[in-house]
Design a protein around this motif. Structure first.
Motif, PDB file in Angstrom:
ATOM      1  N   ARG A  26       0.810  -1.217   0.000  1.00 11.49           N
ATOM      2  CA  ARG A  26       0.000   0.000   0.000  1.00 11.49           C
ATOM      3  C   ARG A  26       0.846   1.271   0.000  1.00 11.49           C
ATOM      4  O   ARG A  26       0.473   2.281  -0.572  1.00 11.49           O
ATOM      5  N   ASN A  27       1.990   1.225   0.658  1.00 13.38           N
ATOM      6  CA  ASN A  27       2.833   2.419   0.749  1.00 13.38           C
ATOM      7  C   ASN A  27       3.917   2.467  -0.310  1.00 13.38           C
ATOM      8  O   ASN A  27       4.849   3.247  -0.223  1.00 13.38           O
ATOM      9  N   ALA A  28       3.789   1.593  -1.292  1.00  9.46           N
ATOM     10  CA  ALA A  28       4.698   1.589  -2.440  1.00  9.46           C
ATOM     11  C   ALA A  28       6.138   1.219  -2.081  1.00  9.46           C
ATOM     12  O   ALA A  28       7.041   1.475  -2.844  1.00  9.46           O
ATOM     13  N   CYS A  29       6.357   0.593  -0.900  1.00  4.68           N
ATOM     14  CA  CYS A  29       7.713   0.134  -0.557  1.00  4.68           C
ATOM     15  C   CYS A  29       8.135  -0.903  -1.599  1.00  4.68           C
ATOM     16  O   CYS A  29       9.305  -0.970  -1.998  1.00  4.68           O
ATOM     17  N   ALA A  30       7.130  -1.712  -2.030  1.00  9.25           N
ATOM     18  CA  ALA A  30       7.396  -2.829  -2.934  1.00  9.25           C
ATOM     19  C   ALA A  30       7.854  -2.377  -4.324  1.00  9.25           C
ATOM     20  O   ALA A  30       8.354  -3.176  -5.101  1.00  9.25           O
ATOM     21  N   THR A  31       7.681  -1.063  -4.622  1.00 13.56           N
ATOM     22  CA  THR A  31       8.181  -0.560  -5.901  1.00 13.56           C
ATOM     23  C   THR A  31       9.696  -0.731  -5.973  1.00 13.56           C
ATOM     24  O   THR A  31      10.253  -1.031  -7.020  1.00 13.56           O
ATOM     25  N   CYS A  32      10.372  -0.535  -4.832  1.00 12.01           N
ATOM     26  CA  CYS A  32      11.841  -0.548  -4.822  1.00 12.01           C
ATOM     27  C   CYS A  32      12.453  -1.674  -3.991  1.00 12.01           C
ATOM     28  O   CYS A  32      13.643  -1.946  -4.111  1.00 12.01           O
ATOM     29  N   HIS A  33      11.657  -2.287  -3.082  1.00 14.33           N
ATOM     30  CA  HIS A  33      12.198  -3.353  -2.243  1.00 14.33           C
ATOM     31  C   HIS A  33      11.417  -4.639  -2.505  1.00 14.33           C
ATOM     32  O   HIS A  33      10.219  -4.694  -2.253  1.00 14.33           O
ATOM     33  N   SER A  34      12.114  -5.686  -2.975  1.00 14.49           N
ATOM     34  CA  SER A  34      11.421  -6.947  -3.215  1.00 14.49           C
ATOM     35  C   SER A  34      11.327  -7.720  -1.905  1.00 14.49           C
ATOM     36  O   SER A  34      12.043  -7.428  -0.944  1.00 14.49           O
ATOM     37  N   SER A  35      10.429  -8.700  -1.873  1.00 14.41           N
ATOM     38  CA  SER A  35      10.316  -9.553  -0.700  1.00 14.41           C
ATOM     39  C   SER A  35      10.827 -10.954  -1.006  1.00 14.41           C
ATOM     40  O   SER A  35      10.746 -11.853  -0.184  1.00 14.41           O
ATOM     41  N   ASP A  36      11.320 -11.157  -2.236  1.00 17.54           N
ATOM     42  CA  ASP A  36      11.755 -12.505  -2.638  1.00 17.54           C
ATOM     43  C   ASP A  36      13.240 -12.570  -3.009  1.00 17.54           C
ATOM     44  O   ASP A  36      13.692 -13.528  -3.607  1.00 17.54           O
ATOM     45  N   GLY A  37      13.997 -11.524  -2.662  1.00 17.04           N
ATOM     46  CA  GLY A  37      15.435 -11.569  -2.917  1.00 17.04           C
ATOM     47  C   GLY A  37      15.852 -10.944  -4.235  1.00 17.04           C
ATOM     48  O   GLY A  37      17.039 -10.744  -4.469  1.00 17.04           O
ATOM     49  N   SER A  38      14.899 -10.609  -5.117  1.00 16.52           N
ATOM     50  CA  SER A  38      15.305 -10.019  -6.394  1.00 16.52           C
ATOM     51  C   SER A  38      15.747  -8.559  -6.203  1.00 16.52           C
ATOM     52  O   SER A  38      15.306  -7.875  -5.284  1.00 16.52           O
ATOM     53  N   GLU A  39      16.642  -8.104  -7.080  1.00 12.17           N
ATOM     54  CA  GLU A  39      17.247  -6.779  -6.963  1.00 12.17           C
ATOM     55  C   GLU A  39      16.388  -5.702  -7.618  1.00 12.17           C
ATOM     56  O   GLU A  39      16.084  -5.773  -8.801  1.00 12.17           O
ATOM     57  N   LEU A  40      15.995  -4.699  -6.845  1.00 12.50           N
ATOM     58  CA  LEU A  40      15.291  -3.540  -7.414  1.00 12.50           C
ATOM     59  C   LEU A  40      16.127  -2.311  -7.057  1.00 12.50           C
ATOM     60  O   LEU A  40      17.322  -2.446  -6.832  1.00 12.50           O
ATOM     61  N   GLN A  41      15.485  -1.111  -6.979  1.00 11.09           N
ATOM     62  CA  GLN A  41      16.258   0.100  -6.667  1.00 11.09           C
ATOM     63  C   GLN A  41      16.827   0.080  -5.253  1.00 11.09           C
ATOM     64  O   GLN A  41      17.810   0.736  -4.964  1.00 11.09           O
ATOM     65  N   GLY A  42      16.179  -0.643  -4.339  1.00 13.96           N
ATOM     66  CA  GLY A  42      16.635  -0.689  -2.951  1.00 13.96           C
ATOM     67  C   GLY A  42      16.946  -2.116  -2.539  1.00 13.96           C
ATOM     68  O   GLY A  42      16.603  -3.063  -3.261  1.00 13.96           O
ATOM     69  N   PRO A  43      17.576  -2.283  -1.361  1.00 11.38           N
ATOM     70  CA  PRO A  43      17.887  -3.639  -0.878  1.00 11.38           C
ATOM     71  C   PRO A  43      16.606  -4.476  -0.720  1.00 11.38           C
ATOM     72  O   PRO A  43      15.556  -3.929  -0.394  1.00 11.38           O
ATOM     73  N   THR A  44      16.708  -5.772  -0.955  1.00 14.40           N
ATOM     74  CA  THR A  44      15.543  -6.641  -0.802  1.00 14.40           C
ATOM     75  C   THR A  44      15.231  -6.837   0.680  1.00 14.40           C
ATOM     76  O   THR A  44      16.117  -6.737   1.532  1.00 14.40           O
ATOM     77  N   PHE A  45      13.960  -7.116   0.996  1.00  8.40           N
ATOM     78  CA  PHE A  45      13.563  -7.380   2.386  1.00  8.40           C
ATOM     79  C   PHE A  45      13.899  -8.807   2.791  1.00  8.40           C
ATOM     80  O   PHE A  45      13.978  -9.114   3.970  1.00  8.40           O
ATOM     81  N   ALA A  46      14.082  -9.680   1.798  1.00 10.44           N
ATOM     82  CA  ALA A  46      14.324 -11.094   2.110  1.00 10.44           C
ATOM     83  C   ALA A  46      15.678 -11.251   2.800  1.00 10.44           C
ATOM     84  O   ALA A  46      16.698 -10.805   2.288  1.00 10.44           O
ATOM     85  N   GLY A  47      15.666 -11.872   3.978  1.00  8.88           N
ATOM     86  CA  GLY A  47      16.899 -12.120   4.722  1.00  8.88           C
ATOM     87  C   GLY A  47      17.533 -10.855   5.276  1.00  8.88           C
ATOM     88  O   GLY A  47      18.688 -10.849   5.697  1.00  8.88           O
ATOM     89  N   LEU A  48      16.780  -9.750   5.273  1.00  7.35           N
ATOM     90  CA  LEU A  48      17.346  -8.462   5.690  1.00  7.35           C
ATOM     91  C   LEU A  48      17.554  -8.381   7.203  1.00  7.35           C
ATOM     92  O   LEU A  48      18.593  -7.923   7.671  1.00  7.35           O
ATOM     93  N   PHE A  49      16.560  -8.872   7.939  1.00 10.31           N
ATOM     94  CA  PHE A  49      16.627  -8.697   9.394  1.00 10.31           C
ATOM     95  C   PHE A  49      17.782  -9.507   9.985  1.00 10.31           C
ATOM     96  O   PHE A  49      17.921 -10.692   9.711  1.00 10.31           O
ATOM     97  N   GLY A  50      18.639  -8.822  10.770  1.00 13.15           N
ATOM     98  CA  GLY A  50      19.757  -9.505  11.416  1.00 13.15           C
ATOM     99  C   GLY A  50      21.027  -9.489  10.586  1.00 13.15           C
ATOM    100  O   GLY A  50      22.110  -9.844  11.061  1.00 13.15           O
ATOM    101  N   LYS A  51      20.895  -9.078   9.328  1.00 14.12           N
ATOM    102  CA  LYS A  51      22.027  -9.030   8.417  1.00 14.12           C
ATOM    103  C   LYS A  51      22.970  -7.868   8.783  1.00 14.12           C
ATOM    104  O   LYS A  51      22.530  -6.874   9.357  1.00 14.12           O
TER     105      LYS A  51
END
Ligand code: CUA
Length: 313
Positions: free
Chosen positions: A229-254
């Motif tokens: 809804r907030n368009a985060c997904a435009t630049c951050h993927s949730s499946d590890g693929s590369e977009l304009q920003g770092p992916t959310f997959a595996g992000l926490f704790g990294k």
């Protein structure tokens, strides 16, 4: 005219659409008529006045007042009709009816954000009542964007550091697409939103409950919804693929390396400050292009997004 309509114009869903299309049709019809006349004249003259013998030559003609007045006056009249018609439409779009419902619209690279009179904020979706004029007071937090709804035939630039406004009155319920029509960077073509038109009563219900409904969802689920809804997904993927920003997959704790060479462990605080003030700490290899979400997302929503990111590995 209806042939034109179906061939290349989107449906008319605002009170001004029909008039705009009529002008569009007039310009096209006039152009087409003159195209036919001019081509016919070229072909006709080249046949009638073709060279038939060695001694066949045309006398020198210096001028022809009647002809020159004709070809100046006719285009002048046509141009003035188009100008007057267009100017009237422009003035109409610039002057919102006094009883218009006002919504603040903010363009950010790369999303559209809307603020309503009761404090409700929506991103990527503009909710409005049907059959009621709506005035958008718009500005940008970074570069120039442009708010364009083809179904309504309205378009207006959205600028940093000053307000611009546009108004429309939707004539039917349903959804229409909003485009950004000013090139504003990498994800310009993804900078879309939709207008959701409700019946008056349904709109009031939406307005009163939009931000309340959220609290009924489990945090991680709400987070997943907010990310879209907030368009985060435009630049951050949730499946590890590369977009304009770092992916959310595996992000926490990294452990991430910043532009200045320091390292940061991604925890709740880092995600929170990255959402609110994203350009303070940029991960090496990325551009500082994310808009700040301070004033857009509340603490509850930020927590939900953090919980969602934690579930992705
Ligand atoms: Cu915003 Cu293009």
């Amino acid at each position: 005219m209806y042939f034109f309509q179906d061939l290349f114009l989107p449906p008319q869903r605002s009170t001004v659409a029909a008039d705009t299309d009529a002008l569009f049709g007039f310009v096209h019809a006039t152009s087409f008529i003159f195209l036919v006349l001019i081509v016919a004249a070229i072909v006709g003259f080249s046949i009638i006045y073709r060279r038939r013998s060695e001694h066949d030559s045309t006398p020198v003609i210096t001028h022809n007042a009647k002809l020159e007045i004709t070809w100046s006056v006719i285009p002048f009249i046509l141009v003035m009709i188009v100008f007057g018609w267009g100017f009237r439409g422009y003035l109409n779009l610039r002057t919102a009816p006094p009883d218009a419902y006002e919504v603040r619209a903010i363009g950010k690279s790369w999303l559209w954000e809307f603020h309503y009179d009761n404090g409700t904020v929506s991103v990527g979706e503009l909710h409005v009542p049907v059959d009621r004029p709506v005035k958008l007071v718009m500005n940008s937090t970074d570069v120039i964007h442009s708010f364009y709804v083809p179904d309504y035939r309205i378009k207006r630039d959205v600028l940093p550091g000053r307000y611009s406004s546009v108004w429309f009155e939707a004539t039917e319920t349903g959804e229409s697409i909003v485009f950004c029509t000013e090139y504003c960077g990498t994800a310009h073509s993804d900078m879309m939103a939709k207008v959701v038109v409700h019946e008056e009563e349904e709109f009031n219900t939406w307005l009163a409950t939009a931000n309340v409904q959220d609290s009924n969802l489990p945090p991680a689920e709400l987070g997943a919804e907010l990310v879209v809804r907030n368009a985060c997904a435009t630049c951050h993927s949730s499946d590890g693929s590369e977009l304009q920003g770092p992916t959310f997959a595996g992000l926490f704790g990294k452990t991430e390396t910043m532009e200045d060479g320091t390292t940061v462990t991604v925890d709740e605080n880092y995600i929170r400050s990255s959402i609110l003030r994203p350009n303070e700490q940029i991960v090496a290899g990325y551009q500082p292009v994310m808009p700040p979400y301070e004033g857009t997302l509340n603490d509850n929503q930020i927590n939900a997004i953090i919980e969602y990111i934690k579930t992705l590995d």
